[in-house]
Scaffold this motif. Structure first.
Motif, PDB file in Angstrom:
ATOM      1  N   ILE A 114       1.286   6.207  11.633  1.00 12.82           N
ATOM      2  CA  ILE A 114       2.785   6.807  10.016  1.00 12.82           C
ATOM      3  C   ILE A 114       1.162   7.897   9.309  1.00 12.82           C
ATOM      4  CG2 ILE A 114       3.212   5.716   8.551  1.00 12.82           C
ATOM      5  CD1 ILE A 114       3.012   2.814   9.703  1.00 12.82           C
ATOM      6  N   VAL A 115       1.712   8.726   8.900  1.00  9.25           N
ATOM      7  CA  VAL A 115       0.440   9.448   8.461  1.00  9.25           C
ATOM      8  C   VAL A 115       1.477  10.203   7.330  1.00  9.25           C
ATOM      9  CG1 VAL A 115      -0.463  11.315   8.114  1.00  9.25           C
ATOM     10  CG2 VAL A 115       0.016  11.032  10.319  1.00  9.25           C
ATOM     11  N   PRO A 116       0.992   9.608   5.867  1.00 13.34           N
ATOM     12  CA  PRO A 116       1.300  10.346   4.348  1.00 13.34           C
ATOM     13  C   PRO A 116       1.696  11.887   4.488  1.00 13.34           C
ATOM     14  CG  PRO A 116      -0.247   8.842   3.961  1.00 13.34           C
ATOM     15  CD  PRO A 116      -0.375   9.036   5.681  1.00 13.34           C
ATOM     16  N   GLY A 117       2.436  12.445   3.896  1.00 13.18           N
ATOM     17  CA  GLY A 117       2.754  13.616   3.627  1.00 13.18           C
ATOM     18  C   GLY A 117       2.078  14.109   2.756  1.00 13.18           C
ATOM     19  N   GLY A 118       0.521  14.342   2.522  1.00 16.19           N
ATOM     20  CA  GLY A 118      -0.297  14.620   2.181  1.00 16.19           C
ATOM     21  C   GLY A 118      -1.816  13.811   1.470  1.00 16.19           C
ATOM     22  N   GLY A 119      -2.545  14.229   0.699  1.00 19.23           N
ATOM     23  CA  GLY A 119      -4.044  13.746   0.488  1.00 19.23           C
ATOM     24  C   GLY A 119      -4.558  14.073  -0.625  1.00 19.23           C
ATOM     25  N   ILE A 120      -5.958  13.759  -0.606  1.00 17.35           N
ATOM     26  CA  ILE A 120      -6.660  14.024  -1.612  1.00 17.35           C
ATOM     27  C   ILE A 120      -7.713  15.215  -1.852  1.00 17.35           C
ATOM     28  CG2 ILE A 120      -8.276  12.402  -3.526  1.00 17.35           C
ATOM     29  CD1 ILE A 120      -7.041   9.942  -2.087  1.00 17.35           C
ATOM     30  N   ASP A 150       0.610  -1.658  -0.214  1.00 14.16           N
ATOM     31  CA  ASP A 150      -0.444  -0.151   0.082  1.00 14.16           C
ATOM     32  C   ASP A 150       0.669   1.558   0.237  1.00 14.16           C
ATOM     33  OD1 ASP A 150      -2.291  -1.950   0.379  1.00 14.16           O
ATOM     34  OD2 ASP A 150      -2.288  -1.563   2.061  1.00 14.16           O
ATOM     35  N   LEU A 151       1.772   1.040   0.205  1.00 14.35           N
ATOM     36  CA  LEU A 151       2.916   2.450   0.109  1.00 14.35           C
ATOM     37  C   LEU A 151       3.332   2.908  -1.318  1.00 14.35           C
ATOM     38  CD1 LEU A 151       6.518   0.614   1.754  1.00 14.35           C
ATOM     39  CD2 LEU A 151       4.384   2.744   2.682  1.00 14.35           C
ATOM     40  N   LEU A 152       3.035   4.350  -0.649  1.00 12.51           N
ATOM     41  CA  LEU A 152       2.935   5.104  -2.124  1.00 12.51           C
ATOM     42  C   LEU A 152       4.269   5.911  -2.498  1.00 12.51           C
ATOM     43  CD1 LEU A 152      -0.207   6.952  -0.763  1.00 12.51           C
ATOM     44  CD2 LEU A 152       0.022   5.562  -3.281  1.00 12.51           C
ATOM     45  N   GLY A 153       5.068   6.890  -3.429  1.00 12.28           N
ATOM     46  CA  GLY A 153       6.133   7.123  -3.319  1.00 12.28           C
ATOM     47  C   GLY A 153       6.403   9.192  -3.095  1.00 12.28           C
ATOM     48  N   VAL A 154       6.099   9.018  -1.292  1.00  9.95           N
ATOM     49  CA  VAL A 154       5.330   9.855  -0.717  1.00  9.95           C
ATOM     50  C   VAL A 154       6.060  10.017   0.661  1.00  9.95           C
ATOM     51  CG1 VAL A 154       3.196  10.832  -2.037  1.00  9.95           C
ATOM     52  CG2 VAL A 154       3.147   9.429   0.272  1.00  9.95           C
ATOM     53  N   PRO A 155       6.780  11.338   1.303  1.00 16.23           N
ATOM     54  CA  PRO A 155       7.568  11.280   2.291  1.00 16.23           C
ATOM     55  C   PRO A 155       6.146  10.975   3.206  1.00 16.23           C
ATOM     56  CG  PRO A 155       7.397  12.942   1.717  1.00 16.23           C
ATOM     57  CD  PRO A 155       5.933  12.569  -0.009  1.00 16.23           C
ATOM     58  N   TYR A 156       6.218  10.171   4.490  1.00 16.59           N
ATOM     59  CA  TYR A 156       5.506   9.323   5.390  1.00 16.59           C
ATOM     60  C   TYR A 156       6.001  10.061   6.216  1.00 16.59           C
ATOM     61  CZ  TYR A 156       3.570   5.788   2.337  1.00 16.59           C
ATOM     62  OH  TYR A 156       2.573   5.386   1.765  1.00 16.59           O
ATOM     63  N   PHE A 157       5.151  10.984   7.426  1.00 12.33           N
ATOM     64  CA  PHE A 157       5.695  11.382   9.137  1.00 12.33           C
ATOM     65  C   PHE A 157       5.271  10.656   9.627  1.00 12.33           C
ATOM     66  CE2 PHE A 157       5.096  14.832   6.540  1.00 12.33           C
ATOM     67  CZ  PHE A 157       6.087  15.347   6.754  1.00 12.33           C
ATOM     68  N   HIS A 158       6.005  10.171  11.706  1.00 12.06           N
ATOM     69  CA  HIS A 158       5.996   9.864  12.693  1.00 12.06           C
ATOM     70  C   HIS A 158       5.274  10.481  13.150  1.00 12.06           C
ATOM     71  CE1 HIS A 158       8.083   6.801  16.143  1.00 12.06           C
ATOM     72  NE2 HIS A 158       6.801   7.043  15.994  1.00 12.06           N
ATOM     73  N   VAL A 159       4.023  10.074  13.628  1.00  8.32           N
ATOM     74  CA  VAL A 159       3.446  11.049  14.557  1.00  8.32           C
ATOM     75  C   VAL A 159       3.166  10.045  16.114  1.00  8.32           C
ATOM     76  CG1 VAL A 159       1.497  12.730  15.099  1.00  8.32           C
ATOM     77  CG2 VAL A 159       2.354  12.148  13.040  1.00  8.32           C
ATOM     78  N   VAL A 160       3.132  10.799  17.020  1.00 10.22           N
ATOM     79  CA  VAL A 160       2.970  10.146  18.533  1.00 10.22           C
ATOM     80  C   VAL A 160       1.837  11.209  19.542  1.00 10.22           C
ATOM     81  CG1 VAL A 160       3.890   9.194  20.459  1.00 10.22           C
ATOM     82  CG2 VAL A 160       5.146   9.152  18.204  1.00 10.22           C
ATOM     83  N   PHE A 161       1.026  10.268  19.663  1.00  5.07           N
ATOM     84  CA  PHE A 161       0.013  10.965  21.147  1.00  5.07           C
ATOM     85  C   PHE A 161      -0.062  10.490  22.499  1.00  5.07           C
ATOM     86  CE2 PHE A 161      -2.051  12.079  16.888  1.00  5.07           C
ATOM     87  CZ  PHE A 161      -2.035  13.403  16.397  1.00  5.07           C
ATOM     88  N   THR A 162       0.423  10.885  22.507  1.00  5.79           N
ATOM     89  CA  THR A 162       0.622  10.929  24.292  1.00  5.79           C
ATOM     90  C   THR A 162       0.203  11.020  25.188  1.00  5.79           C
ATOM     91  OG1 THR A 162       3.172  10.514  23.996  1.00  5.79           O
ATOM     92  CG2 THR A 162       2.262   9.846  26.096  1.00  5.79           C
ATOM     93  N   LEU A 163      -0.771   9.894  26.301  1.00  5.49           N
ATOM     94  CA  LEU A 163      -2.155  10.465  27.679  1.00  5.49           C
ATOM     95  C   LEU A 163      -0.610  10.511  28.807  1.00  5.49           C
ATOM     96  CD1 LEU A 163      -4.811   8.450  27.162  1.00  5.49           C
ATOM     97  CD2 LEU A 163      -4.611  10.388  26.348  1.00  5.49           C
ATOM     98  N   PRO A 164      -1.292  11.686  29.323  1.00 10.92           N
ATOM     99  CA  PRO A 164      -0.900  11.738  30.504  1.00 10.92           C
ATOM    100  C   PRO A 164      -1.231  10.930  31.501  1.00 10.92           C
ATOM    101  CG  PRO A 164      -2.736  13.903  30.076  1.00 10.92           C
ATOM    102  CD  PRO A 164      -2.828  12.944  28.982  1.00 10.92           C
ATOM    103  N   ALA A 165      -0.550  11.181  32.829  1.00  7.45           N
ATOM    104  CA  ALA A 165      -0.351  10.148  33.531  1.00  7.45           C
ATOM    105  C   ALA A 165      -1.452  10.137  34.069  1.00  7.45           C
ATOM    106  CB  ALA A 165       0.867  10.476  34.487  1.00  7.45           C
ATOM    107  N   GLU A 166      -1.798  11.491  34.683  1.00  2.00           N
ATOM    108  CA  GLU A 166      -3.444  11.475  35.203  1.00  2.00           C
ATOM    109  C   GLU A 166      -4.632  10.631  35.057  1.00  2.00           C
ATOM    110  OE1 GLU A 166      -0.880  15.568  35.581  1.00  2.00           O
ATOM    111  OE2 GLU A 166      -1.703  14.284  34.430  1.00  2.00           O
ATOM    112  N   LEU A 167      -4.158   9.427  33.715  1.00  2.00           N
ATOM    113  CA  LEU A 167      -5.144   9.348  33.058  1.00  2.00           C
ATOM    114  C   LEU A 167      -4.958   8.581  33.723  1.00  2.00           C
ATOM    115  CD1 LEU A 167      -5.585  11.006  29.744  1.00  2.00           C
ATOM    116  CD2 LEU A 167      -7.686  10.357  31.858  1.00  2.00           C
ATOM    117  N   ASN A 168      -3.912   7.236  34.350  1.00  2.00           N
ATOM    118  CA  ASN A 168      -3.325   5.614  33.737  1.00  2.00           C
ATOM    119  C   ASN A 168      -4.283   5.345  34.920  1.00  2.00           C
ATOM    120  OD1 ASN A 168      -0.880   6.714  32.833  1.00  2.00           O
ATOM    121  ND2 ASN A 168      -0.224   6.301  34.004  1.00  2.00           N
TER     122      ASN A 168
END
Length: 377
Positions: free
Chosen positions: A164-170, A88-106
């Protein structure tokens, strides 16, 4: 990779009578017992024969538990999943994005894991989707693959999503539109962090209603939340390497365990507060199992999810068209995964010729294996 010297299963086996004491619910207990029995006589097995006429050796193999939390069952599944994503890979840049929850929600994660983790997935994708849909930032429909991790290096609770987020869209006209700077810049991280926090807390209030006090929800705004976005991968090989590293990773792999002496577990951790320096942490069996059980996901919960143009609905039609326009990255050819190689000759494939239950292989197979062993001595 060479077999691990120590295994999580050994820790569980020597504490088999106490597992209930270390778990929060019966599902965690069932999971730990499955891991304990993996590739042992308790699950039955099969007799394999090498397909190479020059070898033709018999091999006794025990069945795996196939549990997604098992350190011994993830290698083949990971490789299958990675190869499917390579297509499924495209010939475009890909980004690595991380969403983290704070310890208060543990604490809430312990009692309402399905609610919190589902909300984490939905809020993260909503943030990426709406930033991408905003003409100020992109003005196009995006895609995302999200992978849930709930642990830190020391097995503490640390829920976060690797995305993993492709660097663009339709665009609405069906054309590909790259993000700013020719796809080398995604979105402003501080703005994403604020939106992610506000939407998650709003969703928590909506889902929990009166069960959460207004003061608790308000306290979640005291600190900034973490959304981390790396520079785009240098190429498709890095994307594939990332997939393999994170998709089927578990809380603690067997190769990290360095010792099992005196009822304690010593395992390798990375101290990110000191530049990722490796050190050895020692815990009692009870504490290790308790922490390991924290990361057993609710029954049937999906920990890898695909969104937008990368969802299963869209990629059957959208991805092939985009690959025609944007190209497909060239990846190194790999051997097929269909066969298991004979560990003796390394040439033939193993073919199952008989199966057996937990009672063990029939006597005539035992005798044949014994004769083979005696001949090799």
């Amino acid at each position: 990779m060479a077999p691990a010297t120590y295994e999580v299963a050994q820790i569980l086996e020597r504490n088999r009578e106490q597992l209930t004491r270390y778990c929060a619910n019966s599902w965690q207990v069932r999971t730990l017992h499955a891991l304990r029995k993996c590739r042992t006589a308790a699950l039955g097995g099969h007799i394999d024969r090498c397909s190479d006429p020059a070898c033709h050796k018999l091999h006794l193999s025990y069945n795996s538990c196939r549990n997604r939390h098992c350190p011994k069952c993830q290698g083949h599944k990971k490789e299958e999943w990675v190869r499917a994503r390579e297509a499924d890979l495209l010939g475009v840049p890909y980004f690595h994005v991380v969403f983290t929850l704070p310890a208060e929600l543990n604490r809430l994660c312990l009692y309402e894991p399905k609610l919190v983790y589902s909300l984490l997935f939905g809020t993260a994708w909503g943030t990426i989707r709406d930033f991408g849909g905003n003409p100020k930032f992109l003005g196009a429909k995006m895609g995302m693959i999200a992978i849930l991790h709930t642990w830190g290096q020391n097995l503490s609770l640390h829920p976060h999503l690797h995305c993993i987020v492709p660097g663009g869209g339709i665009t609405q006209s069906g054309k590909w539109k790259p993000t700013k700077n020719k796809g080398k810049y995604l979105f402003p991280v501080k703005a994403m962090s604020r939106v992610f926090r506000a939407r998650f807390v709003a969703g928590l209030r909506r889902e929990q209603g009166k069960r959460q006090s207004p003061s608790f929800c308000q306290s979640l705004f005291r600190h900034n939340w973490v959304v981390y976005c790396k520079h785009p991968f240098l190429g498709p090989s890095q994307v594939v390497e990332y997939l393999g590293r994170y998709t089927h990773k578990i809380a603690n792999g067997n190769h990290r365990i360095k010792g099992l002496e005196d009822g304690n577990v010593r395992f390798m951790v990375k101290d990110y507060r000191h530049g990722g320096k490796k050190t050895v942490l020692e815990l009692s069996d009870a504490e290790f199992i308790r922490r390991f059980a924290l990361h057993i996901l609710p029954k049937g919960f999906t920990r890898i999810r695909h969104y937008g143009i990368l969802s299963s609905y869209h990629k059957r039609t959208v991805i092939p068209e985009l690959q025609k326009d944007l190209g497909r990255p060239k990846l190194a050819e790999k051997e097929p995964l269909l066969h298991r190689k004979c560990p003796a000759c390394k040439k033939g494939n193993l073919v199952a010729i008989a199966t057996f239950t937990a009672r063990g292989p029939p006597n005539h197979w035992r005798e044949q294996i014994k004769k083979q062993i005696n001949r090799s001595i």
